[in-house]
Motif scaffolding. Structure first.
Motif: not given
Ligand code: MG
Length: 124
Positions: A51-55, A8-10
């Protein structure tokens, strides 16, 4: 011990899920970008990936495609904010094993991860 990769990008979400699953005896590695996820998929060899979709860099769909190509047996659960459904559909077409939307239900997530692990164990 089951190896779980959290992508995750967070950073707060990575840390939170790492603690949550480590408390439940998982071995957890985190990745904050698609690039890092691909590296970790190779070196850490997770059985399950959240797995986060939005990165920012390589997005979750791209990561999904590559990790499934490299290891079709790896279980991938997509994690997404209220995303347009076409991204989720695309992920399922690319071989995602399930998806969960944010805000996360930890009970659902834990059950799903455990179910994926037992389905791995059941196969020859
Ligand atoms: Mg994200």
């Amino acid at each position: 011990m089951t190896r779980l990769l959290v992508v995750d990008d967070e950073p707060e979400i990575c840390e939170f899920l790492k603690t949550f699953f480590e408390d439940r005896d998982f071995q957890v590695e985190t990745a904050g970008s698609g690039e890092a996820a691909l590296k970790s998929a190779e070196t850490f060899c997770p059985q399950v990936i959240l797995l986060d979709i939005k990165m920012g860099d390589v997005d979750g769909l791209e990561v999904l495609k590559k990790v499934k190509q490299a290891n079709p047996k790896v279980k991938v659960i997509m994690v997404t904010a209220l995303e347009t459904t076409d991204k989720i559909e695309a992920a399922m077409r690319l071989g995602a094993d399930n998806y969960i939307t944010k805000p996360l239900s930890l009970e659902y997530l834990e059950n799903d991860v455990r179910e994926k692990i037992s389905s791995l164990a059941a196969k020859p």
